[in-house]
Design a protein around this motif. Structure first.
Motif, PDB file in Angstrom:
ATOM      1  N   ASP A  41     -14.988  -4.199  -1.609  1.00 45.26           N
ATOM      2  CA  ASP A  41     -15.566  -4.950  -0.475  1.00 45.26           C
ATOM      3  C   ASP A  41     -15.440  -3.117   0.110  1.00 45.26           C
ATOM      4  O   ASP A  41     -13.619  -3.188   1.012  1.00 45.26           O
ATOM      5  N   GLU A  42     -16.552  -2.495   1.296  1.00 44.78           N
ATOM      6  CA  GLU A  42     -15.915  -1.978   2.091  1.00 44.78           C
ATOM      7  C   GLU A  42     -15.009  -2.541   3.529  1.00 44.78           C
ATOM      8  O   GLU A  42     -15.529  -3.821   4.016  1.00 44.78           O
ATOM      9  N   GLN A  43     -13.668  -2.467   3.827  1.00 46.67           N
ATOM     10  CA  GLN A  43     -13.067  -3.293   4.790  1.00 46.67           C
ATOM     11  C   GLN A  43     -12.050  -2.353   5.302  1.00 46.67           C
ATOM     12  O   GLN A  43     -12.035  -1.381   4.830  1.00 46.67           O
ATOM     13  N   PRO A  44     -11.370  -2.460   6.984  1.00 47.52           N
ATOM     14  CA  PRO A  44     -10.496  -2.012   7.641  1.00 47.52           C
ATOM     15  C   PRO A  44      -8.793  -2.212   7.289  1.00 47.52           C
ATOM     16  O   PRO A  44      -8.366  -2.761   6.016  1.00 47.52           O
ATOM     17  N   LEU A  45      -8.438  -0.850   6.458  1.00 48.10           N
ATOM     18  CA  LEU A  45      -7.739  -1.003   5.905  1.00 48.10           C
ATOM     19  C   LEU A  45      -6.423  -1.807   6.339  1.00 48.10           C
ATOM     20  O   LEU A  45      -5.575  -2.393   5.794  1.00 48.10           O
ATOM     21  N   GLU A  46      -6.220  -2.455   8.129  1.00 49.19           N
ATOM     22  CA  GLU A  46      -5.086  -3.011   8.268  1.00 49.19           C
ATOM     23  C   GLU A  46      -6.361  -4.568   7.338  1.00 49.19           C
ATOM     24  O   GLU A  46      -5.079  -5.147   7.493  1.00 49.19           O
ATOM     25  N   MET A  47      -7.428  -4.612   7.515  1.00 51.05           N
ATOM     26  CA  MET A  47      -7.791  -6.193   6.697  1.00 51.05           C
ATOM     27  C   MET A  47      -7.048  -5.927   5.146  1.00 51.05           C
ATOM     28  O   MET A  47      -6.069  -6.703   4.557  1.00 51.05           O
ATOM     29  N   ILE A  48      -6.848  -4.680   4.270  1.00 50.08           N
ATOM     30  CA  ILE A  48      -6.941  -4.254   3.274  1.00 50.08           C
ATOM     31  C   ILE A  48      -5.319  -4.909   2.822  1.00 50.08           C
ATOM     32  O   ILE A  48      -4.792  -5.789   2.014  1.00 50.08           O
ATOM     33  N   SER A  49      -4.944  -4.177   4.278  1.00 47.77           N
ATOM     34  CA  SER A  49      -2.912  -4.383   4.340  1.00 47.77           C
ATOM     35  C   SER A  49      -2.575  -5.947   4.208  1.00 47.77           C
ATOM     36  O   SER A  49      -1.796  -6.489   3.547  1.00 47.77           O
ATOM     37  N   ALA A  50      -3.354  -6.833   5.217  1.00 44.55           N
ATOM     38  CA  ALA A  50      -3.335  -7.912   5.531  1.00 44.55           C
ATOM     39  C   ALA A  50      -2.959  -8.951   4.080  1.00 44.55           C
ATOM     40  O   ALA A  50      -2.270  -9.849   3.610  1.00 44.55           O
ATOM     41  N   ARG A  51      -4.329  -8.829   2.872  1.00 42.64           N
ATOM     42  CA  ARG A  51      -4.089  -9.302   1.766  1.00 42.64           C
ATOM     43  C   ARG A  51      -3.137  -9.146   1.126  1.00 42.64           C
ATOM     44  O   ARG A  51      -2.947 -10.185   0.074  1.00 42.64           O
ATOM     45  N   VAL A  52      -2.990  -7.426   1.063  1.00 43.26           N
ATOM     46  CA  VAL A  52      -1.371  -7.303  -0.199  1.00 43.26           C
ATOM     47  C   VAL A  52      -0.667  -7.547   0.345  1.00 43.26           C
ATOM     48  O   VAL A  52       0.307  -8.652  -0.179  1.00 43.26           O
ATOM     49  N   ILE A  53      -0.166  -7.935   2.220  1.00 40.53           N
ATOM     50  CA  ILE A  53       1.088  -8.097   2.293  1.00 40.53           C
ATOM     51  C   ILE A  53       1.002  -9.973   2.170  1.00 40.53           C
ATOM     52  O   ILE A  53       1.957 -10.557   1.549  1.00 40.53           O
ATOM     53  N   GLY A  54      -0.123  -9.946   2.177  1.00 40.20           N
ATOM     54  CA  GLY A  54      -0.138 -11.939   1.234  1.00 40.20           C
ATOM     55  C   GLY A  54       0.056 -12.325   0.245  1.00 40.20           C
ATOM     56  O   GLY A  54       0.638 -13.271   0.006  1.00 40.20           O
ATOM     57  N   ARG A  55      -0.377 -11.125  -0.859  1.00 40.45           N
ATOM     58  CA  ARG A  55      -0.479 -10.966  -1.960  1.00 40.45           C
ATOM     59  C   ARG A  55       1.708 -11.613  -1.755  1.00 40.45           C
ATOM     60  O   ARG A  55       2.043 -12.121  -3.023  1.00 40.45           O
ATOM     61  N   GLU A  56       2.304 -10.424  -1.851  1.00 44.69           N
ATOM     62  CA  GLU A  56       3.270 -10.095  -1.674  1.00 44.69           C
ATOM     63  C   GLU A  56       4.161 -11.174  -1.251  1.00 44.69           C
ATOM     64  O   GLU A  56       5.402 -11.535  -1.729  1.00 44.69           O
ATOM     65  N   ILE A  57       3.292 -12.300  -0.467  1.00 44.56           N
ATOM     66  CA  ILE A  57       4.552 -13.141   0.817  1.00 44.56           C
ATOM     67  C   ILE A  57       4.558 -14.218  -0.954  1.00 44.56           C
ATOM     68  O   ILE A  57       5.139 -14.505  -1.013  1.00 44.56           O
ATOM     69  N   GLY A  58       3.196 -14.699  -1.211  1.00 41.75           N
ATOM     70  CA  GLY A  58       3.020 -15.433  -1.819  1.00 41.75           C
ATOM     71  C   GLY A  58       4.139 -14.808  -3.493  1.00 41.75           C
ATOM     72  O   GLY A  58       4.286 -16.517  -2.970  1.00 41.75           O
ATOM     73  N   LYS A  59       4.390 -14.299  -3.731  1.00 38.02           N
ATOM     74  CA  LYS A  59       5.589 -13.860  -4.943  1.00 38.02           C
ATOM     75  C   LYS A  59       6.722 -14.005  -4.471  1.00 38.02           C
ATOM     76  O   LYS A  59       7.400 -14.415  -4.750  1.00 38.02           O
ATOM     77  N   ILE A  60       7.117 -13.614  -3.216  1.00 38.94           N
ATOM     78  CA  ILE A  60       8.430 -13.912  -2.213  1.00 38.94           C
ATOM     79  C   ILE A  60       8.670 -15.381  -2.165  1.00 38.94           C
ATOM     80  O   ILE A  60       9.800 -15.735  -2.856  1.00 38.94           O
TER      81      ILE A  60
END
Length: 257
Positions: free
Chosen positions: A203-222
């Motif tokens: 979906d068209e989203q602000p870069l900050e929202m994309i970053s938040a989702r990716v950081i959330g995924r990376e934290i999930g791995k941690i």
């Protein structure tokens, strides 16, 4: 290897602090990594991003026995001129007057007293072990003489979330720091996002929202190997989202802008 320029970090004294810590830790036989605002600034430096000035220096150290932590502080005091602070056994003052937080994990944890119930130690959920195991990057000074392990940006966000939840009345800068990382994360890690997280572009989203989702995924791995910690983070974020501006996390993020 990623480079770090202490002059650009606006804290050349950090080099002497790291050298002193390295000598002490090597002598005693314990490992460490850099966390906090200076860790964030080392990442920001990769894209010449200038953040607010900070005097904070925070190290997480892997302590095999409690006695080793006391041995470290004794060495820094006797050999390097560091001074212990009153009321905080995890902080020392460098000869240059900089407060250095030395936060132990391993056999001794900074929050171990908070994780006891009915006289039995519970699972520690401060995130230091998880970041050490899964979220470190090696940095090198510009002259190649110094190498230091630094927490990844998702690792920094994880530690700041936990620290703010534990002490929201004291850790008032953490939400603003997290928001700043969200703002710049895409610029710093666009390659990783395009290669490993292309689904966030559905979906068209602000870069900050994309970053938040990716950081959330990376934290999930941690936190994947510690279900208790994973649940803690999920519950905390869910609660803060429900509170919106009535919760300290979002309210302080708003204030920081």
């Amino acid at each position: 290897m990623l480079k770090v320029d202490f002059k650009l970090l606006r804290n050349e004294a950090l080099r002497d602090i790291i050298l002193a810590l390295e000598e002490a830790l090597e002598k005693i036989g314990i490992d460490y990594y850099l966390i906090g605002a200076l860790a964030r600034d080392a990442w920001f430096q990769q894209e010449k991003i200038v953040s607010r000035t900070t005097a904070d220096v925070d190290f997480a150290i892997l302590v095999p026995q409690k006695e080793k932590f006391e041995e470290l502080k004794t060495f820094l005091a006797r050999e390097k001129g560091y001074v212990e602070t009153k009321g905080n056994s995890f902080a020392m003052i460098s000869p240059g007057g900089i407060t250095v937080d030395i936060l132990p994990f391993g056999s001794i944890e900074i929050d171990e007293e908070l994780n006891k119930a009915n006289g039995e130690a519970q699972v520690v959920t401060n995130g230091f072990k998880e970041v050490f195991s899964a979220a470190l990057e090696q940095f090198e000074s510009e002259d190649g003489q110094l190498r230091i392990k630094i927490a990844s940006l998702p690792g920094i966000v994880l530690l700041k979330l936990i620290a703010h939840q534990d002490r929201p009345e004291i850790r008032i800068k953490d939400p603003g720091d997290i928001l700043e990382i969200l703002h710049y994360y895409f610029d710093l890690h666009s390659g990783l996002i395009y290669e490993h997280h292309d689904s966030v572009f559905d979906d068209e989203q602000p870069l900050e929202m994309i970053s938040a989702r990716v950081i959330g995924r990376e934290i999930g791995k941690i936190v994947s190997e510690n279900p208790t910690l994973r649940q803690r983070v999920n519950t905390y974020l869910t609660t803060e989202i429900e509170k919106q501006e009535n919760g300290s996390l979002i309210r302080l993020m708003q204030r920081s802008t």
